[in-house]
Design a protein around this motif. Structure first.
Motif, PDB file in Angstrom:
ATOM      1  N   PRO A  62      19.619  17.471  42.137  1.00  0.00           N
ATOM      2  CA  PRO A  62      18.961  17.214  40.847  1.00  0.00           C
ATOM      3  C   PRO A  62      17.444  17.205  41.029  1.00  0.00           C
ATOM      4  O   PRO A  62      16.947  16.745  42.063  1.00  0.00           O
ATOM      5  N   HIS A  63      16.713  17.722  40.062  1.00  0.00           N
ATOM      6  CA  HIS A  63      15.255  17.738  40.165  1.00  0.00           C
ATOM      7  C   HIS A  63      14.662  17.913  38.780  1.00  0.00           C
ATOM      8  O   HIS A  63      15.381  18.173  37.820  1.00  0.00           O
ATOM      9  N   ALA A 120      13.187  12.592  39.939  1.00  0.00           N
ATOM     10  CA  ALA A 120      14.556  13.087  39.797  1.00  0.00           C
ATOM     11  C   ALA A 120      15.104  13.631  41.118  1.00  0.00           C
ATOM     12  O   ALA A 120      16.311  13.697  41.315  1.00  0.00           O
ATOM     13  N   CYS A 121      14.215  14.004  42.035  1.00  0.00           N
ATOM     14  CA  CYS A 121      14.614  14.734  43.240  1.00  0.00           C
ATOM     15  C   CYS A 121      14.786  13.839  44.455  1.00  0.00           C
ATOM     16  O   CYS A 121      14.759  14.318  45.587  1.00  0.00           O
ATOM     17  N   GLN A 128      22.937   7.539  43.145  1.00  0.00           N
ATOM     18  CA  GLN A 128      22.291   7.776  41.842  1.00  0.00           C
ATOM     19  C   GLN A 128      22.418   6.573  40.915  1.00  0.00           C
ATOM     20  O   GLN A 128      21.452   6.174  40.264  1.00  0.00           O
ATOM     21  N   TRP A 175      17.959  11.231  31.629  1.00  0.00           N
ATOM     22  CA  TRP A 175      18.900  12.247  32.114  1.00  0.00           C
ATOM     23  C   TRP A 175      19.776  12.706  30.953  1.00  0.00           C
ATOM     24  O   TRP A 175      20.521  11.931  30.384  1.00  0.00           O
ATOM     25  N   SER A 218      21.926  15.210  31.459  1.00  0.00           N
ATOM     26  CA  SER A 218      23.169  15.523  32.156  1.00  0.00           C
ATOM     27  C   SER A 218      22.912  15.250  33.622  1.00  0.00           C
ATOM     28  O   SER A 218      21.838  14.772  33.979  1.00  0.00           O
ATOM     29  N   ALA A 219      23.850  15.587  34.484  1.00  0.00           N
ATOM     30  CA  ALA A 219      23.649  15.331  35.916  1.00  0.00           C
ATOM     31  C   ALA A 219      22.480  16.139  36.466  1.00  0.00           C
ATOM     32  O   ALA A 219      21.915  15.798  37.495  1.00  0.00           O
ATOM     33  N   GLN A 220      22.096  17.224  35.801  1.00  0.00           N
ATOM     34  CA  GLN A 220      21.065  18.111  36.333  1.00  0.00           C
ATOM     35  C   GLN A 220      19.765  18.129  35.545  1.00  0.00           C
ATOM     36  O   GLN A 220      18.739  18.517  36.086  1.00  0.00           O
ATOM     37  N   ALA A 256      16.659  16.482  33.749  1.00  0.00           N
ATOM     38  CA  ALA A 256      15.878  15.257  33.605  1.00  0.00           C
ATOM     39  C   ALA A 256      14.505  15.576  33.041  1.00  0.00           C
ATOM     40  O   ALA A 256      13.926  16.614  33.342  1.00  0.00           O
TER      41      ALA A 256
END
Ligand SMILES: Cc1cc2nc3c(=O)[nH]c(=O)nc-3n(C[C@H](O)[C@H](O)[C@H](O)COP(=O)(O)OP(=O)(O)OC[C@H]3O[C@@H](n4cnc5c(N)ncnc54)[C@H](O)[C@@H]3O)c2cc1C
Ligand code: FES
Lengths: 121, 324
Positions: free
Chosen positions: B31-32, B41-42, B86, B125, B127-129, B131
């Protein structure tokens, strides 16, 4: 005792960096080098450099100096401009002439690295 | 050549490549977000101590766990890394209110147990990816409501989703609070606060905080925008200024249009500040909004005499979706 300590340590360097960096940004001979850079990180670098020039705790090496300036194609005139701005800043902050002389001597010692002059064989 | 060891596999880093980019290149879904060291996020975790520059802005607990920002990491020697827990980094929030402050700016009120200072920001967020960071408008309150002002970009991955799909009652994950752009001046230091567009959001909270703490020196707030119709909170802030004589507010738009309220002056914000604040020596300055605005105004204010340490910024760096 280093000049760094004599002129008041980190607080004095902070004041000097602001005055010096402001002068540099207003100097037409060199201000364009700073047009597209991040001011906060450049300010940090100036501070690291001044701390070194004042003989304070630092991590600067000649190799860093060379690497940091190699792509800039700097000339004698640019170097002089920076030195003049530094002297002006130190005078504005009432640093004694003998300390200014010492600081300038440190700057001159890294001149070849800054201007990327090949080391003498 | 340095390498990153992730999940038991070693990957060589290309020259100048970050740990994040190397792992993405190898096909790991790390994730970033901003790739600028801002959104966090990363985050990854290492077994060894990571380089100091990759821990900037992290809490002391995160630092002691060897957490680091993978987008900022070009390790001098090989480094091991693994995903972080997370859930431990985030709280869950529930959208309680969704409304429009003007045609382009969405206001969300999200209930979440978050201990923050006015002027900080959070990373949301979708979703999971996906941000994105948003500044907190207003101060901590007993209802635990986080207020956000989100400018709607029709092609924006997050803002278009928030505008079109997010509903009252929906839950979303929140990371933070982050950032240092908080009220920190002595009560007798003059303040100048300049917000461009939704850069007004964090300034609302900072002004409230300064007033609540009894700031006595003048507080000058400039709310600027491209068009007059982009400005918001005119009534609310004017009411605040009426109660606090030390607070002065200027509304400024680059262009007039039919919807421009009468209180709004037309002009260029850089010229305005140069004319009305010729010397900023001794001021504390807060600059919030698009990164290009913050960078240009920071330079101008510094040249006008504000000390570098007295210029606090909340810079909305763009979230690059592709590698720059
Ligand atoms: C610390 C921080 C705080 C922030 N606080 C806020 C806040 O309080 N309010 C707020 O609205 N935003 C804020 N932002 C910006 C926010 O994080 C997003 O970048 C923004 O909402 C766009 O995200 P998106 O997913 O909608 O668009 P993206 O999918 O990232 O971008 C898609 C398109 O949107 C358009 N776009 C995106 N950003 C811009 C821009 N700056 N200027 C012009 N066009 C653009 C472009 O057309 C772009 O191609 C903040 C950013 C940071 C780093
Ligand atoms: S901090 Fe690394 S992606 Fe934002």
């Amino acid at each position: 005792m280093s000049i760094f300590e004599k002129i008041g340590g980190e607080a004095a360097v902070n004041a000097a960096v602001d005055v010096f960096y402001r002068n540099v940004l207003m100097d037409e001979r060199i201000s364009h080098f700073f047009d597209s850079i991040d001011m906060a990180s450049q300010h940090q670098k100036q501070k690291a450099f001044m701390t070194m020039a004042f003989g304070g705790p630092n991590h600067y090496t000649g190799a860093d100096m060379r690497k940091a300036h190699a792509h800039m194609k700097l000339t004698e005139e640019h170097f002089t401009a920076v030195a003049e701005n530094l002297i002006a800043a130190l005078k504005e902050l009432n640093v004694a002439q003998e300390h200014i002389d010492e600081i300038i001597a440190v700057c001159l010692s890294v001149k070849d690295d800054v201007l990327n002059v090949p080391p003498a064989a | 050549m340095t390498a990153i060891v992730f999940a038991g596999q070693s990957y060589a880093l290309a020259d100048g490549e970050s740990v994040l980019d190397a792992l993405l290149r190898a096909g790991h879904a790390i994730p970033h977000g901003c790739r600028a060291g801002v959104c966090q996020a990363c985050l990854l975790q290492s077994d060894e101590a990571p380089p100091a520059n990759t821990q900037r802005g992290l809490s002391s607990a995160q630092k002691s766990l060897n957490y680091f920002l993978s987008c900022q990491c070009q390790p001098p020697a090989s480094l091991s890394a693994q995903a972080v827990d997370q859930a431990g980094q985030r709280v869950s929030g529930v959208v309680r209110e969704k409304s429009w402050l003007n045609q382009r700016v969405l206001r969300l009120r999200i209930e979440a147990p978050l201990d923050f200072k006015a002027g900080q920001y959070v990373t949301l967020w979708q979703s999971a990816q996906l941000a994105r960071s948003y500044s907190l408008a207003g101060s901590p309150n007993p209802q635990n409501l986080l207020e956000l002002h989100i400018r709607h970009y029709p092609d924006g991955a997050f803002s278009a989703w928030a505008a079109e799909q997010l509903k009252v009652g929906d839950a979303l994950d929140i990371q933070g609070p982050l950032g240092q752009c908080v009220y920190s001046a002595p009560a007798n230091q003059a303040l100048l606060l300049i917000g461009m567009g939704t850069g007004l959001a964090p300034l609302c909270g900072i002004v409230q905080d300064a007033l609540a703490q009894g700031h006595s020196a003048p507080i000058q707030l400039i709310a600027a925008a491209r068009n007059g119709a982009d400005l918001y909170y005119l009534d609310e802030l004017s009411a605040l200024a009426a109660q606090h004589p030390q607070l002065g507010i200027t509304w400024l738009a680059q262009h007039a249009n039919q919807a421009t309220p009468p209180a709004v002056a037309i002009g260029d914000v850089y010229t305005h500040v140069k004319t009305h604040f010729a010397s900023l020596k001794g001021y504390q300055v807060y600059l919030c909004g698009a990164a290009s605005f913050v960078a240009k105004m920071r330079k101008q204010c510094f040249l006008s005499g504000a000390g570098m340490a007295d210029i606090l910024v909340d810079s909305f760096v763009p979230f690059a979706t592709t590698k720059t």
